[in-house]
Design a protein around this motif. Structure first.
Motif, PDB file in Angstrom:
ATOM      1  N   GLY A 192       0.786  -1.233   0.000  1.00  0.00           N
ATOM      2  CA  GLY A 192       0.000   0.000   0.000  1.00  0.00           C
ATOM      3  C   GLY A 192       0.816   1.280   0.000  1.00  0.00           C
ATOM      4  N   VAL A 193       2.124   1.160   0.003  1.00  0.00           N
ATOM      5  CA  VAL A 193       2.967   2.366   0.011  1.00  0.00           C
ATOM      6  C   VAL A 193       3.175   2.827  -1.431  1.00  0.00           C
ATOM      7  CG1 VAL A 193       5.185   3.360   0.696  1.00  0.00           C
ATOM      8  CG2 VAL A 193       4.146   1.553   2.094  1.00  0.00           C
ATOM      9  N   PRO A 194       2.657   4.013  -1.806  1.00  0.00           N
ATOM     10  CA  PRO A 194       2.821   4.486  -3.190  1.00  0.00           C
ATOM     11  C   PRO A 194       4.300   4.677  -3.538  1.00  0.00           C
ATOM     12  CG  PRO A 194       1.190   5.806  -2.007  1.00  0.00           C
ATOM     13  CD  PRO A 194       1.889   4.959  -0.986  1.00  0.00           C
ATOM     14  N   GLU A 195       4.604   4.501  -4.804  1.00  0.00           N
ATOM     15  CA  GLU A 195       5.998   4.675  -5.253  1.00  0.00           C
ATOM     16  C   GLU A 195       6.472   6.094  -4.945  1.00  0.00           C
ATOM     17  OE1 GLU A 195       8.558   3.930  -9.330  1.00  0.00           O
ATOM     18  OE2 GLU A 195       6.548   3.060  -9.146  1.00  0.00           O
ATOM     19  N   GLY A 196       7.644   6.199  -4.367  1.00  0.00           N
ATOM     20  CA  GLY A 196       8.207   7.511  -4.041  1.00  0.00           C
ATOM     21  C   GLY A 196       7.642   8.147  -2.789  1.00  0.00           C
ATOM     22  N   TYR A 197       6.791   7.418  -2.077  1.00  0.00           N
ATOM     23  CA  TYR A 197       6.151   7.976  -0.879  1.00  0.00           C
ATOM     24  C   TYR A 197       7.183   8.235   0.212  1.00  0.00           C
ATOM     25  CZ  TYR A 197       2.897   8.395   3.061  1.00  0.00           C
ATOM     26  OH  TYR A 197       2.203   8.844   4.161  1.00  0.00           O
ATOM     27  N   VAL A 198       7.064   9.376   0.856  1.00  0.00           N
ATOM     28  CA  VAL A 198       7.961   9.714   1.972  1.00  0.00           C
ATOM     29  C   VAL A 198       7.153   9.668   3.272  1.00  0.00           C
ATOM     30  CG1 VAL A 198       9.479  11.464   2.979  1.00  0.00           C
ATOM     31  CG2 VAL A 198       9.377  11.182   0.482  1.00  0.00           C
ATOM     32  N   PHE A 199       7.562   8.793   4.187  1.00  0.00           N
ATOM     33  CA  PHE A 199       6.857   8.676   5.471  1.00  0.00           C
ATOM     34  C   PHE A 199       7.046   9.944   6.298  1.00  0.00           C
ATOM     35  CE2 PHE A 199       6.875   4.275   4.221  1.00  0.00           C
ATOM     36  CZ  PHE A 199       5.723   3.755   4.803  1.00  0.00           C
ATOM     37  N   VAL A 200       5.958  10.389   6.919  1.00  0.00           N
ATOM     38  CA  VAL A 200       6.015  11.637   7.693  1.00  0.00           C
ATOM     39  C   VAL A 200       6.115  11.370   9.198  1.00  0.00           C
ATOM     40  CG1 VAL A 200       4.742  12.934   5.950  1.00  0.00           C
ATOM     41  CG2 VAL A 200       3.473  11.808   7.800  1.00  0.00           C
ATOM     42  N   GLY A 201       6.130  10.078   9.577  1.00  0.00           N
ATOM     43  CA  GLY A 201       6.303   9.756  10.990  1.00  0.00           C
ATOM     44  C   GLY A 201       5.024   9.718  11.796  1.00  0.00           C
ATOM     45  N   LYS A 202       3.880   9.665  11.112  1.00  0.00           N
ATOM     46  CA  LYS A 202       2.594   9.579  11.799  1.00  0.00           C
ATOM     47  C   LYS A 202       2.458   8.198  12.446  1.00  0.00           C
ATOM     48  CE  LYS A 202      -1.749   9.458   9.800  1.00  0.00           C
ATOM     49  NZ  LYS A 202      -2.690   9.822   8.756  1.00  0.00           N
ATOM     50  N   PRO A 203       1.853   8.100  13.643  1.00  0.00           N
ATOM     51  CA  PRO A 203       1.673   6.782  14.264  1.00  0.00           C
ATOM     52  C   PRO A 203       0.892   5.836  13.353  1.00  0.00           C
ATOM     53  CG  PRO A 203       1.177   8.525  15.846  1.00  0.00           C
ATOM     54  CD  PRO A 203       1.375   9.192  14.517  1.00  0.00           C
TER      55      PRO A 203
END
Length: 450
Positions: free
Chosen positions: A70-81
């Protein structure tokens, strides 16, 4: 009994924390018991690679399928719980549906049953659409399952966020939970962020699980008789089919860091084994407090601690302390070793069950989810361990806990309680035990017997 000719069971694993591995354990057992049934096991590639690469032999009628994380290509995690969980869950229904289509085409068999992690509340509708039974697996204990099933009543009773000042009130109106306090409940029921994606997921799960064909868990009826009776009245079928660790021989795992050879040199019931699981991480000040307590008490120890966290330990700690630090330990084997006298743990259900199987009392440092309610049951109801003073790791609190469990009469009583619980658990998975009977009921549902 009538039985389907070619049963085909789709299995949806939750690919986070330690959910997928115990689900695969029970699927292996079902597959071995019903070799004509095909099991299509769905999880992410990372999860499947992890759980299928153990030396656990997988029966030939189980086939693993990868679903997208489910992680889109190029997605950058923002650190949300729980950001990774939310991304996965938002597309899980579509991804699992596509997976079923692929498995049906591959096998040439129509879907006959759906087994899922209980978190996948949407599977109820998928099962209805396919005209098959839905069998959700709840990976934790009966006490936390009960708290989720009763979420609406708890919110009606206490109001949303209305528990301030009432944290020590006990849940006398819920069968089997009279020793559990409001403060022991998992977050997202009556306190915490009730609007988070994960809280809503758990709330929905608690609402729909009673509508499942059967709910099954990795426990045994005799451990929580009142909760068991109550959940049986709430669910169409509620099946305790564990403890898995006693029902089937756990897979052998390599002891690559020499834990067992080191334990062989220690005196019986003297060693502290320390592990906080794969997700929970104590803050640096608590790691320091734990190190200082181990050094001061000179209790021999094995500490399973990731290499990157060693930087937080006091300088020269290992030179002065009486133990070893390893990045990974064969936990089941360690807890079964006679030298281990106490388990310092976060209190997740899988670890708790392994501690019961090993007969080792626990010192809990709870973090989130079911940890607090498990700890309350361990300390007050089953009397097989303690929650560390004030719920966080302090030098004095750990020294006090170690002394209590390893040296005092109360610790001896905990061990006696554990051996009695283990004896009952072993009976439950025996030939005529309650868990064996429940497993056979589950197997009949899986095989399409009626």
């Amino acid at each position: 009994m009538a039985q389907l000719v070619n049963p085909h069971v789709a299995v949806f694993a939750f690919p986070f924390s330690t959910h997928a591995a115990p689900l695969l354990t029970i699927i292996n057992r079902l597959a071995s018991s019903s070799p004509k049934t095909m099991f299509s096991f769905f999880s992410t590639a990372q999860s499947n690679n992890s759980i299928f690469c153990t030396s656990q032999s997988t029966p030939p009628n189980i086939k693993a399928y990868n679903v997208d994380d489910g992680v889109p290509e190029g997605y950058v995690f923002v650190g949300k719980p729980q950001e990774d969980i939310e991304l996965f869950m938002r597309v899980a229904p579509q991804n699992f549906s596509k997976g079923i289509e692929m498995a049906v085409e591959d096998s040439g068999r129509k879907l006959s049953c759906l087994i899922t992690d209980a978190f996948f509340w949407f599977a109820k509708e998928m099962a209805l659409e396919n005209g098959v039974p839905w069998l959700p697996f709840y990976t934790a204990a009966a006490c936390s399952l009960s708290s989720h099933v009763y979420t609406d009543l708890l919110r009606e009773t206490y109001g949303v966020g209305g528990t301030v000042g009432r944290e020590d009130e006990t849940l006398n109106f819920i069968p089997g939970m009279s020793n559990v306090r409001i403060r022991d409940l998992p977050e997202g029921i009556v306190f915490g962020n009730l609007e988070s994606f994960f809280s809503k997921l758990l709330h929905k799960m608690g609402q729909v699980l009673p509508e499942a064909t059967a709910v099954f868990i990795n426990s045994f009826e005799e451990l929580d008789p009142d909760i068991t009776t109550d959940l049986k009245s709430k669910c169409k079928q509620y099946l305790n089919v564990g403890p898995f660790i006693l029902a089937t021989q756990p897979p052998s795992v390599p002891d690559s860091h020499g834990c067992l050879a080191w334990l062989d040199k220690q005196k019986p019931a003297t060693v502290a084994y320390i592990s906080f699981g794969s997700i929970a991480v104590p803050p640096p000040n608590e790691l320091v407090a734990l190190a200082e307590a181990l050094e001061a008490s000179q209790v021999p120890f094995i500490w399973s601690l990731r290499d990157k966290l060693k930087v937080h330990l006091p300088n020269g700690f290992l030179d002065k302390a009486n133990g070893i630090i390893v990045p990974w330990a064969p936990q089941t084997d360690v807890l079964a070793h006679g030298a281990v006298g106490v388990f310092i743990t976060h209190g997740g259900w899988n670890s708790l069950v392994e501690s019961i199987a090993g007969g080792v009392p626990m010192i809990f440092r709870p973090f989130f989810g079911d940890h607090r309610v498990n700890g309350r049951m361990v300390e007050v109801v089953w009397e097989i361990g303690v929650i560390v003073e004030s719920g966080v790791l302090t030098k004095d609190g750990i020294i006090s806990g170690l002394d209590l469990v390893l040296a005092q009469e109360k610790g001896k009583k905990m061990r006696e309680n554990l051996w009695e619980i283990k004896r009952v658990a072993q009976t439950s998975v025996g030939a005529k035990g309650s868990s064996t009977e429940n497993f056979n009921k589950l197997l009949a549902l899986v095989c399409g017997q009626n």
